[in-house]
Design a protein around this motif. Structure first.
Motif, mmCIF file in Angstrom:
data_model
loop_
_atom_site.group_PDB
_atom_site.id
_atom_site.type_symbol
_atom_site.label_atom_id
_atom_site.label_comp_id
_atom_site.label_asym_id
_atom_site.label_seq_id
_atom_site.Cartn_x
_atom_site.Cartn_y
_atom_site.Cartn_z
ATOM 1 N N SER A 79 -20.586 30.735 42.557
ATOM 2 C CA SER A 79 -21.740 31.632 42.624
ATOM 3 C C SER A 79 -22.440 31.587 43.972
ATOM 4 O O SER A 79 -22.505 30.549 44.642
ATOM 5 N N PHE A 80 -22.939 32.763 44.364
ATOM 6 C CA PHE A 80 -23.576 32.938 45.673
ATOM 7 C C PHE A 80 -24.710 33.924 45.459
ATOM 8 O O PHE A 80 -24.460 35.055 45.037
ATOM 9 N N SER A 81 -25.946 33.516 45.696
ATOM 10 C CA SER A 81 -27.058 34.427 45.468
ATOM 11 C C SER A 81 -27.718 34.798 46.792
ATOM 12 O O SER A 81 -27.639 34.065 47.790
ATOM 13 N N LEU A 82 -28.331 35.958 46.802
ATOM 14 C CA LEU A 82 -28.995 36.488 47.993
ATOM 15 C C LEU A 82 -30.429 36.842 47.627
ATOM 16 O O LEU A 82 -30.662 37.469 46.589
ATOM 17 N N THR A 83 -31.387 36.454 48.465
ATOM 18 C CA THR A 83 -32.783 36.793 48.232
ATOM 19 C C THR A 83 -33.290 37.666 49.373
ATOM 20 O O THR A 83 -33.140 37.309 50.552
ATOM 21 N N VAL A 84 -33.875 38.796 48.993
ATOM 22 C CA VAL A 84 -34.613 39.627 49.948
ATOM 23 C C VAL A 84 -36.015 39.026 49.984
ATOM 24 O O VAL A 84 -36.729 39.046 48.972
ATOM 25 N N LYS A 126 -27.502 38.314 42.414
ATOM 26 C CA LYS A 126 -26.568 37.242 42.070
ATOM 27 C C LYS A 126 -25.122 37.727 42.104
ATOM 28 O O LYS A 126 -24.829 38.909 41.874
ATOM 29 N N CYS A 127 -24.231 36.791 42.379
ATOM 30 C CA CYS A 127 -22.805 37.096 42.467
ATOM 31 C C CYS A 127 -22.020 35.916 41.896
ATOM 32 O O CYS A 127 -22.278 34.762 42.265
ATOM 33 N N GLN A 128 -21.071 36.228 41.017
ATOM 34 C CA GLN A 128 -20.201 35.203 40.434
ATOM 35 C C GLN A 128 -18.757 35.627 40.639
ATOM 36 O O GLN A 128 -18.425 36.799 40.469
ATOM 37 N N GLN A 129 -17.876 34.665 40.971
ATOM 38 C CA GLN A 129 -16.443 34.980 41.088
ATOM 39 C C GLN A 129 -15.639 33.930 40.326
ATOM 40 O O GLN A 129 -16.000 32.753 40.316
ATOM 41 N N ASN A 130 -14.558 34.391 39.694
ATOM 42 C CA ASN A 130 -13.684 33.455 38.969
ATOM 43 C C ASN A 130 -12.295 33.395 39.588
ATOM 44 O O ASN A 130 -11.325 33.045 38.922
ATOM 45 N N PHE A 131 -12.213 33.757 40.888
ATOM 46 C CA PHE A 131 -10.943 33.620 41.611
ATOM 47 C C PHE A 131 -10.699 32.170 42.047
ATOM 48 O O PHE A 131 -9.620 31.838 42.506
ATOM 49 N N ASN A 132 -11.750 31.356 41.998
ATOM 50 C CA ASN A 132 -11.720 30.015 42.582
ATOM 51 C C ASN A 132 -11.573 30.085 44.113
ATOM 52 O O ASN A 132 -10.947 29.216 44.733
ATOM 53 N N HIS A 133 -12.141 31.116 44.705
ATOM 54 C CA HIS A 133 -12.104 31.277 46.155
ATOM 55 C C HIS A 133 -13.121 30.367 46.825
ATOM 56 O O HIS A 133 -14.195 30.099 46.286
ATOM 57 N N ASP A 134 -12.754 29.922 48.055
ATOM 58 C CA ASP A 134 -13.657 29.045 48.801
ATOM 59 C C ASP A 134 -14.810 29.814 49.441
ATOM 60 O O ASP A 134 -15.946 29.365 49.441
ATOM 61 N N THR A 135 -14.495 30.967 50.035
ATOM 62 C CA THR A 135 -15.477 31.667 50.860
ATOM 63 C C THR A 135 -16.078 32.844 50.113
ATOM 64 O O THR A 135 -15.375 33.594 49.433
ATOM 65 N N MET A 136 -17.386 32.983 50.240
ATOM 66 C CA MET A 136 -18.075 34.127 49.645
ATOM 67 C C MET A 136 -18.960 34.773 50.703
ATOM 68 O O MET A 136 -19.391 34.114 51.664
#
Lengths: 115, 108
Positions: free
Chosen positions: A73-78, A22-32
């Motif tokens: 938030s942007f999650s990745l699954t293996v 899992k990944c969370q960012q609080n920059f308010n960025h559009d692209t992850m």
């Protein structure tokens, strides 16, 4: 300033297991972004997302799924962990400014080991 | 071949000396970013460049889009400069293409 938080920091899995990072960012960025880095090597792009619910495949998308549930938030699954696999997975985010600048900011990484 | 080629792949320097790292591009790069990955693994953005130069303290970087290269100069190297330096070039499709890194070791 903002921060990108990746969880977990360390992940140990079994061969064939499905694993989620899992990944969370609080920059308010559009692209992850999700990158994979093998020991002593450069970064390879797995998936990226330019907005909520968007997904774009990178060069290394096979064997992975991703989900952009919300802007932060942007999650990745293996999908099936490979035996003896060891790598660091790096999440990043960016926003393209009016001047066209698209600087990337990175999380600290998730270190994956597969037994 | 590599679209973004970094050189050298590794470099060892005495503290206080100067160095130059280079990236050559075989793509039409529009912008370049330089990153330092420190020994703990964190990636820190050093520069974002359109064609031209930028300077920040002991670091100076240049990007020449016509000659397809970028350089990163480190002046008066310090122990904390150790790590792996990556360049990444943005192509005309806004895709970021990464080099394979230069591993820099600064010795006291």
């Amino acid at each position: 300033g903002g921060i990108i938080t990746q969880t977990p920091k360390f992940l140990i899995g079994q061969e064939g297991q499905k694993l989620t990072l899992k990944c969370q960012q609080n920059f308010n960025h559009d692209t992850m972004y999700w990158y994979r880095q093998d020991s002593g090597k450069g970064l390879r792009l797995i998936y990226y997302s330019i907005t909520e619910n968007d997904l774009q495949k990178g060069d290394l998308s096979e064997g992975y799924d991703a989900s952009r549930e919300k802007k932060s938030s942007f999650s990745l699954t293996v999908t099936s962990a490979q035996k003896n696999e060891m790598a660091v997975f790096l999440c990043a985010s960016s926003i393209r400014t009016g001047a066209g600048q698209n600087t990337l900011y990175f999380g600290a990484g998730t270190r994956l080991s597969v037994l | 071949g590599d679209k973004v080629k970094q050189s050298p792949s590794a470099l060892s320097l005495q503290e206080g000396t100067n160095s130059a790292l280079r990236c050559n591009f075989s793509i039409a790069a529009t912008t370049v970013q330089w990153f330092l990955q420190n020994p703990r693994g964190s990636l820190i953005n050093l520069f974002y460049l359109v064609p031209g130069t930028k300077e920040n303290g002991r670091l100076k970087s240049a990007f020449d889009s016509k000659e397809s290269y970028s350089t990163l100069h480190i002046r008066d190297a310090q122990l904390e400069d150790s790590g792996t330096y990556f360049c990444a070039a943005e192509d005309s499709n806004y895709q970021l293409i990464w080099g394979s890194g230069t591993k820099l070791i600064i010795k006291p």
